[in-house]
Design a protein around this motif. Structure first.
Motif, PDB file in Angstrom:
ATOM      1  N   PRO A 220       0.816  -1.219   0.000  1.00 40.43           N
ATOM      2  CA  PRO A 220       0.000   0.000   0.000  1.00 40.43           C
ATOM      3  C   PRO A 220       0.849   1.267   0.000  1.00 40.43           C
ATOM      4  CG  PRO A 220      -0.776  -1.543   1.674  1.00 40.43           C
ATOM      5  CD  PRO A 220       0.544  -2.065   1.182  1.00 40.43           C
ATOM      6  N   PHE A 221       0.331   2.302  -0.687  1.00 39.68           N
ATOM      7  CA  PHE A 221       0.981   3.613  -0.727  1.00 39.68           C
ATOM      8  C   PHE A 221       0.085   4.600  -0.001  1.00 39.68           C
ATOM      9  CE2 PHE A 221       1.704   7.565  -3.511  1.00 39.68           C
ATOM     10  CZ  PHE A 221       2.705   8.043  -2.665  1.00 39.68           C
ATOM     11  N   VAL A 222       0.653   5.301   0.988  1.00 42.73           N
ATOM     12  CA  VAL A 222      -0.096   6.284   1.782  1.00 42.73           C
ATOM     13  C   VAL A 222       0.452   7.663   1.485  1.00 42.73           C
ATOM     14  CG1 VAL A 222      -0.829   6.992   4.083  1.00 42.73           C
ATOM     15  CG2 VAL A 222      -0.404   4.560   3.601  1.00 42.73           C
ATOM     16  N   SER A 223      -0.430   8.572   1.024  1.00 47.40           N
ATOM     17  CA  SER A 223      -0.027   9.940   0.718  1.00 47.40           C
ATOM     18  C   SER A 223      -1.088  10.896   1.227  1.00 47.40           C
ATOM     19  CB  SER A 223       0.147  10.117  -0.795  1.00 47.40           C
ATOM     20  OG  SER A 223      -1.126  10.103  -1.437  1.00 47.40           O
ATOM     21  N   GLY A 224      -0.882  12.188   0.979  1.00 46.94           N
ATOM     22  CA  GLY A 224      -1.881  13.169   1.375  1.00 46.94           C
ATOM     23  C   GLY A 224      -3.191  13.004   0.627  1.00 46.94           C
ATOM     24  N   GLN A 225      -3.163  12.304  -0.511  1.00 48.12           N
ATOM     25  CA  GLN A 225      -4.388  12.077  -1.284  1.00 48.12           C
ATOM     26  C   GLN A 225      -5.148  10.846  -0.813  1.00 48.12           C
ATOM     27  OE1 GLN A 225      -3.510  12.068  -5.477  1.00 48.12           O
ATOM     28  NE2 GLN A 225      -2.721  14.173  -5.465  1.00 48.12           N
TER      29      GLN A 225
END
Length: 614
Positions: free
Chosen positions: A497-502
């Motif tokens: 999983p990739f966690v960003s501000g979006q």
């Protein structure tokens, strides 16, 4: 060689060089030291030392001081701590310092460089003297002499002059309730304060050495005088607000207790310590001691939620006593956690001004000098505590932090490493070649931001990350990226999983919670995870991009692996032959200065491909 000048030959034997070190009781010497011991001219000593260069002796230019000479195998020349003072430069170099010596030096000097366990270089700056935790000049000079074992005239003259500057102005509460600025003399008030400050700052003179201060301009008055070289002591009698009974159910570590004691005595300060050292716990210890309504300022909603959870888990506070105030929730309570941005906005500001706070906590305080955040520095409270692992800013405005809040509190990172409270990380730079000539040619023909982005997102880094994850398959890992496309590509290629501000807030919280609960062992994260968010037990950090970021960012990412137990590793990936190499070395030099081991290493993916080709 004898000490008879007529007997001085053209060269010096290595054994005789060691004899000189023993005679002067220093690990490094200048040519003038050698000339004095051997009773020869400085020119003869320099020629003799030049002849030894590379033969067990090294030379080093120390700023504007003369060249110094030291044995190549420095560690074999002595078993005990030795101190060298460069008086004119206000520098102190200590070989093999004890933890006690480092702790003493950190009180009045700034660590500028270290070679790990061997030599530590300190410089005494004006702000170090201003913020030294001593009540009397004689106590500070005694501490200095205990470390150096000598009287350094230039350093002591500088310390005395800066000490006097730091005791020229004081803010007090007049008996009629308004704020006044007092000067140590009429001359200082007239020639400094009334020259630097205008009618918007000082309403009127009361006496020749006392002026009435505009209450709304107190923070600006302190900043202007600080920049003029005159830090202001703030001894105003502020309203403590309503009492609040806070009990902490954790035992403070000895150094945390020292932090709290120091803070409570002085009522203001910036707590500087590495990630994992328990600054949040120390802040809760300060809340317990202060016993007043508390405002906690943070840079993000995620950090606000984390603070709330920590307070409810480790204190006797009831959920109704703890409120959050930001874009997602707006509740003022006896303990309120607000974001800098919201608290600094005009339409919300009166809510925070109208309440009398016993304590204001500024978490991740390096955000404070930013224009919107610094408005919160005017909030009035008897106690003001700031927290940061890395109060450095690339705009050189970190001194604003100490001006607006108070002096630094804390211990050198390496002292906590040695004591075993925080695991020292190992940082390795991996130089990754281009995946193919097409990508390298594209980078070479680009410029500006596009060129930096192409180096940062070099596709070969995907395989490099894959190899590192395989090599550390059981480690809890965070992979940092600065570019969304790169994060999404890594997520697809690695099935992580990739966690960003979006990322929607509920999904972000769920993924972080799974990582904390050991239900996930790897996450790819953007800058959102750089600070504040508690992701405990991280054992491996891989920086795939972000080398053009700040010194603080590098320290924060390394800090993700700093915990009391376990091996701590961080790999920084830099595209070979690009500006990323230089960025990696310059940004990580800040970590090396704190005692963190930084080394160069091979590119795993490159080695893997070479083996496959065979």
């Amino acid at each position: 060689m004898t000490e008879d000048a007529d007997a001085v030959p053209d060269g010096i034997e290595i054994g005789e060089f060691y004899d000189v070190l023993d005679r002067v009781e220093r690990p490094v010497v200048t040519a003038s030291h050698v000339a004095r011991v051997l009773d020869c001219t400085q020119a003869e000593a320099e020629d003799a030392l030049d002849a030894l260069a590379g033969e067990g002796v090294e030379r080093l230019d120390v700023s504007n001081d003369p060249v110094v000479w030291y044995p190549t195998d420095w560690s074999d020349t002595q078993e005990r701590e030795r101190v060298v003072v460069f008086d004119e430069n206000r520098e102190i170099v200590v070989d093999k310092p004890t933890q006690y010596t480092r702790a003493r030096l950190s009180q009045f000097a700034h660590l500028t460089d270290t070679t790990g366990d061997e030599a530590y270089r300190y410089r005494i700056r004006k702000e170090d003297v201003w913020n030294a935790p001593y009540d009397h000049l004689d106590d500070l000079l005694t501490a200095l002499r205990e470390v150096t074992n000598e009287r350094a005239a230039t350093i002591e003259e500088f310390v005395e002059s800066q000490w006097q500057r730091a005791h020229q102005f004081t803010l007090r509460t007049h008996e009629d309730g308004y704020t006044v600025l007092e000067a140590a003399s009429d001359d200082v008030m007239g020639n400094v304060a009334r020259q630097k400050l205008d009618d918007t700052h000082l309403r009127a003179p009361i006496e020749d050495d006392v002026s009435w201060v505009n209450e709304e301009k107190v923070a600006e008055v302190k900043r202007i005088l600080y920049e003029a070289g005159y830090p202001v002591s703030d001894e105003r009698s502020l309203d403590t607000g309503d009492p609040l009974d806070v009990e902490l159910d954790l035992d403070l570590r000895p150094y945390q207790q020292e932090w709290v004691d120091w803070f409570v005595e002085r009522e203001a300060g910036v707590l500087v310590g590495p990630p994992g050292s328990g600054k949040t716990v120390a802040a809760m210890g300060a809340m317990e001691r202060v016993g007043g309504e508390t405002l906690i300022l943070v840079p993000s909603r995620d950090l606000a939620a984390q603070w709330r959870d920590e307070l409810l888990a480790h204190t006797n506070l009831d959920p109704e006593h703890v409120g959050e105030y930001h874009g997602g929730e707006k509740r003022i309570r006896p303990v309120t956690i607000a974001t800098y941005r919201t608290a600094g906005m005009d339409r919300h500001r009166h809510l925070f001004d109208d309440r009398k706070w016993g304590l204001v906590v500024y978490d991740e305080v390096h955000h404070l000098p930013a224009d919107i955040s610094r408005r919160t520095a005017d909030l009035q409270a008897v106690h003001r505590l700031a927290l940061s692992a890395t109060p450095v800013r690339e705009d050189d405005r970190e001194e604003d932090i100490y001006t607006l809040i108070g002096p630094p509190i804390g211990t050198d990172w390496d002292a906590l490493f040695d004591a075993g409270y925080v695991q020292e990380p190992e940082v390795e730079i991996r130089y990754v070649p281009w995946q193919d000539d097409d990508h390298r040619y594209e980078w070479a023909s680009a410029d500006g931001h596009e060129r930096r982005q192409l180096a940062a997102t070099n596709p070969a880094k995907v395989e490099e990350v894959r190899q590192l994850l395989r090599a550390h398959s059981r480690a809890k890992t965070l992979v940092f990226v600065d570019y969304l496309d790169q994060g999404e590509r890594l997520a697809d290629e690695l099935n992580v999983p990739f966690v960003s501000g979006q990322t929607p807030h509920p999904r972000r919280e769920r993924l972080f919670a799974q990582f904390r609960a050991d239900e996930r062992d790897t996450l790819i994260v953007s800058r959102i995870a750089d600070e504040g968010i508690d992701l405990p037990d991280t054992e491996l950090a891989v920086v795939a991009s972000g080398l053009g970021g700040s010194r603080r960012q590098g320290a924060q990412r390394a800090g993700r692996t700093m915990r009391p137990e376990g091996r701590a590793l961080m790999y920084v990936l830099a595209t070979q032959g690009t500006e990323e190499e230089d960025h990696a070395q310059r940004r990580l030099r800040h970590l090396a200065g704190k005692g963190v081991r930084v080394r160069d290493g091979p590119a795993q993916a490159a080695a893997f491909r070479a083996d496959s080709d065979d």
